[in-house]
Design a protein around this motif. Sequence first.
Motif, PDB file in Angstrom:
ATOM      1  N   VAL A   1      -8.859   1.638  -1.004  1.00 23.20           N
ATOM      2  CA  VAL A   1      -7.599   1.684  -1.172  1.00 23.20           C
ATOM      3  C   VAL A   1      -7.608   2.425  -2.592  1.00 23.20           C
ATOM      4  O   VAL A   1      -6.967   3.429  -2.807  1.00 23.20           O
TER       5      VAL A   1
ATOM      6  N   LEU B   1       0.795  -1.086  -0.077  1.00 25.71           N
ATOM      7  CA  LEU B   1      -0.016  -0.092   0.047  1.00 25.71           C
ATOM      8  C   LEU B   1       1.129   1.337  -0.080  1.00 25.71           C
ATOM      9  O   LEU B   1       0.810   2.339  -0.847  1.00 25.71           O
TER      10      LEU B   1
ATOM     11  N   VAL C   1      -5.677   5.246   2.785  1.00 28.77           N
ATOM     12  CA  VAL C   1      -5.193   3.827   2.067  1.00 28.77           C
ATOM     13  C   VAL C   1      -4.356   2.661   2.850  1.00 28.77           C
ATOM     14  O   VAL C   1      -4.868   1.697   2.808  1.00 28.77           O
TER      15      VAL C   1
END
Lengths: 412, 412
Positions: free
Chosen positions: B76, A50, A69
């Motif tokens: 995300v 990520l 995120v």
Amino acid sequence: MPTLVMKFGGTSVATLDRIRRAAKRVGVEVAKGYDVIVIVSAMSGKTNELVGWVEETSPLFDAREYDAVVSSGENVTAGLMALILQEMDVPARSWQGWQVPLKTNSVHSAARIEEIPTDNINAKFAEGMKVAVVAGFQGVSPEGRITTLGRGGSDTTAVAFAAAFDAERCDIYTDVDGVYTTDPRIEDKARKLDKIAFEEMLELASLGAKVLQTRSVELAMRFGVRLRVLSSFEEQSDDAGTLVCPEEEIMESNVVAGVAYQRDEAKMTLISVADRPGIAAAIFVPLSDAGVNVDMIVQNISEEGRTDMTFSCPVDQVARAEKAMAEAKASGEINFHDLLADTDVAKVSVVGIGMRSHTGVAAKMFEVLSNEGINIKVITTSEIKISVLVDRKYMELAVQALHDAFELDKVG
Amino acid sequence: MPTLVMKFGGTSVATLDRIRRAAKRVGVEVAKGYDVIVIVSAMSGKTNELVGWVEETSPLFDAREYDAVVSSGENVTAGLMALILQEMDVPARSWQGWQVPLKTNSVHSAARIEEIPTDNINAKFAEGMKVAVVAGFQGVSPEGRITTLGRGGSDTTAVAFAAAFDAERCDIYTDVDGVYTTDPRIEDKARKLDKIAFEEMLELASLGAKVLQTRSVELAMRFGVRLRVLSSFEEQSDDAGTLVCPEEEIMESNVVAGVAYQRDEAKMTLISVADRPGIAAAIFVPLSDAGVNVDMIVQNISEEGRTDMTFSCPVDQVARAEKAMAEAKASGEINFHDLLADTDVAKVSVVGIGMRSHTGVAAKMFEVLSNEGINIKVITTSEIKISVLVDRKYMELAVQALHDAFELDKVG
């Protein structure tokens, strides 16, 4: 019901099988009668994936989006752990940071915990829930946005929950089985400690013994949270691992508890700095602003009105430090003749609360190093720690010689 | 400012490069003066990975935990899209379902949207934000837990936002460039439609033309949201793709808009059911409870007091249907002589709002199939659709023959 906090790091939840193994440990504690709060990290590798994506989007990313995120990895583990516990007939549910809510300030990516209200989770315990699985490392800002506590923030989350819920203990499950007198990869006589004082652990953590994040130990010390570090990869008895606790709980101990090291250090020396009140600030504020983590600082008087200033920092920050110093010189903030960088040094430290009452530790340390022909380049001391910079090639030798000389392989 | 909703599916955000490409499309609309709400799916493959993990934990998983885990993929993408837009100097931020908040009921994994308050996002638009990037497919329940809207729920999220914000249009970016008169893989003369009526799209969607989720089309029809389906993989002009709109906007059109099919159908026939009032409910309620998606239903009177009941369902639900019927028979709820399953059939349908005012479509369809020697096994009709079950081996031939006969390759 007494409450127990259990924290599982990334390698301990790297796969479904490992999450199952961790859940079994949780089940053992539930069977003993504890209400358990489990803090989980992201499955190992996930956070890096990520972070990599975020960094690819932009070199100067918005930390608020970074947090949104990056926090998602922990949410996945928390849900999976709750499901596996339910499958074991242990009443469990997952909690994301904003659901607790774990309230932080608005400093995204490095937020500080401000409050953990206990009523939501306690209400569920009262209804029969036995395990609250909490996504570590994350909280929610006053603006309602997701924050993260910085890398390794899951340890801090665990300690903060232990403090808020007045937990009997906070067990940190990791990939090592405890805190050692030194790194077993360097000294095979390194011995696992049964107990270590908060202060000692703090010094060891900040010195690169990366078992626990410094911040989590500070928090534990402040709130008197008894921390236990133990392996999630071994069957555990009740006294497994290492207990990090107030020094009063440690009856007997060696004067020196451990030998720590930091391999990739650099020694920077500003030669002949024009001395004046405030000169230290004029040097170290720009370094701090440039993101240089200055560690040791030593000042020598060299001649009338001028001084040499030596500091250490990680090797990979040398360029940044040089740039910051050149700019400060150009702007007239400071004046110096030269900046020397020795990038081939390492730091070796001995740590122990026993030093408070025992003299001669420093003298013995210097003698041991001298006997091995190791030149000491910089020395700093604190109440319970003595650190030296030595040539990097002598680092292992220094650690081994000190471990031997202070008899750390023997119980004190 | 007029508002535009843009939705990007999983393949359109599968990699950072594709998210960048999508962000560029968003930038084009911002430059035209729109306030844009972007709805994103998870990067393709991510949701399947998460679902796989959940299913591995337990066959009977807690849907609340499923939702907590599975929703993380969209978070995300939303963060990454916001970061990339910021990097393009487009003021943007991400929103997770609970932050909007997109309020749903508590039916986890298949939640219905109850309310989308616009004040939080509108306040940010007023402050200068140009793009709200919203994680699709997720919301928050009255209990404060994360819900998901079911697979494909991102389309529904997009339409619901378009309705709540009174958007000028809702653009659904996907991996196809619009809605076709039939599947181009089966009929190479298939033609992209510039416009299609909601009602037609609904029939096509439910018949397996998987461009848009049925539920999102229903919602668009109810709230008069003009939906555009277009490709995220091509440079787009203002009139690209297919507009799904009220039929009043469609001036000219063929009587038949398209030919749809569903390959893996089964035809089930309950032979000689003891007929009585309520017998249909006695049959179809247990099937529904067993999770069998019954599609076509035909009842024939076979003899005095008894009837044959035929229905179709997906092939992979035949075993479930047989079990449900056997149990209903054993419990005395229903009585029948035999249950026949023909698992080698497919459904072919012609759809068009023109059928309302044109007669003879059914007759023509039957004639075309007869000329090709294709036997029709079941027929059902609605106001704008005629469906038949045929042997699966004739499915492609039937689609091609009907596409030809109704001249769907020509603009009507």
